[in-house]
Enzyme design. Sequence first.
Site, PDB file in Angstrom:
ATOM      1  N   CYS A 114      13.061   0.572  -1.431  1.00 14.00           N
ATOM      2  CA  CYS A 114      12.739  -0.311  -0.309  1.00 14.00           C
ATOM      3  C   CYS A 114      13.787  -0.269   0.803  1.00 14.00           C
ATOM      4  CB  CYS A 114      12.562  -1.747  -0.797  1.00 14.00           C
ATOM      5  SG  CYS A 114      11.236  -1.936  -2.005  1.00 14.00           S
ATOM      6  N   HIS A 259      12.119  -5.459   5.927  1.00 13.66           N
ATOM      7  CA  HIS A 259      11.263  -4.766   4.964  1.00 13.66           C
ATOM      8  C   HIS A 259      10.136  -5.702   4.565  1.00 13.66           C
ATOM      9  CE1 HIS A 259       9.717  -3.004   1.368  1.00 13.66           C
ATOM     10  NE2 HIS A 259      10.301  -3.883   0.571  1.00 13.66           N
ATOM     11  N   ASN A 289       3.201  -3.781   0.660  1.00 19.50           N
ATOM     12  CA  ASN A 289       4.576  -3.288   0.602  1.00 19.50           C
ATOM     13  C   ASN A 289       4.528  -1.770   0.494  1.00 19.50           C
ATOM     14  OD1 ASN A 289       7.150  -2.467  -0.174  1.00 19.50           O
ATOM     15  ND2 ASN A 289       7.479  -4.163  -1.583  1.00 19.50           N
TER      16      ASN A 289
END
Length: 332
Positions: A114, A259, A289
């Site tokens: 991530c 993020h 995501n």
Amino acid sequence: MRNSKIAGVGHYVPERVITNKDLEKLMDTSDEWIRERTGIQERRYFQEGVDTTSNMGAKASLKALEMAGLKPEDVDMIVFATLSPDYVFPGSGVLMQREMGLKEIPALDVRNQCSGFVYALSVADQFIKTGMYNTILVVGSEIHSNGLDFSTRGRNVSVIFGDGAGAVVLTPSESKDKGILSTHLHADGEFAEELAVIDPGSTKKDRLTHEMIEEGTVYPYMNGNQVFKHAVTRFPEVIEEALEKNGYKPSDIDMLIPHQANLRITSYIQQKMGLPADKVMSNIQKYGNTTAASVPIALSEAVQEGRIKEGDLVCMAAFGSGFTWASALIRW
């Protein structure tokens, strides 16, 4: 030592849209449950034979190059962030290089999940600063949908992730006051297994067994409470670190690109930093995501929508598996 700047941005997402209602047919979940816990309404899944991690990165990169007024042959280097490469090896950077017809330039893959794109941006920034390279493609691209557990056992994780790619072109800045002001990288391996895919790993005699599949260790595992607890601590810390380094305060931020992990986390960061909603980019509702791709996709959309203009102070921040976390502060 010279500065580097983002000269162009671009993103690509697969055409196939998967809604929460679609996932209800595969597992014991509901649209209400997913929205309440994550904020996600839909995500994109790749099409086999059409999309790959590397060619999605190439499509995003071509858009970024077009915005920058550059051609593929102008590129000196590729820094490619992904946790879902086309092959176990080689990395996706060289496959994207081949896809774009770029001959013999270096291609470096970054595996920081991530936080991968911000890490990759920091790496590329150093190469520009030292004068070693002048035009670098920094890419985040992911295909999650072929590695998720679409059963009730895996629902807590599988409803979250989506596929897509984003890219930026990094070039030298003519001004010391513009471009990437600083980047900040951190990691804490103590919590490595709290968000991970454990098997098949190099510590096992057999690379892949039926037991691994049956036990679900080949799928992503996430300790949601641990991840949330650390994320809401580390996100504000690393944003404040970037601001303090450059003599700014939260109210100076014109656009925060976090993020896209969870809408609840983004909302917490917004409140913690005292920022209005129009200064925080959020598109997790549409894409879920996308790990290393989430920051560049969000940045690209913010630029497309006119939410970032010349002279704006832009902050990117990420937290994820590792645990790793990072930020970058940019004067646009």
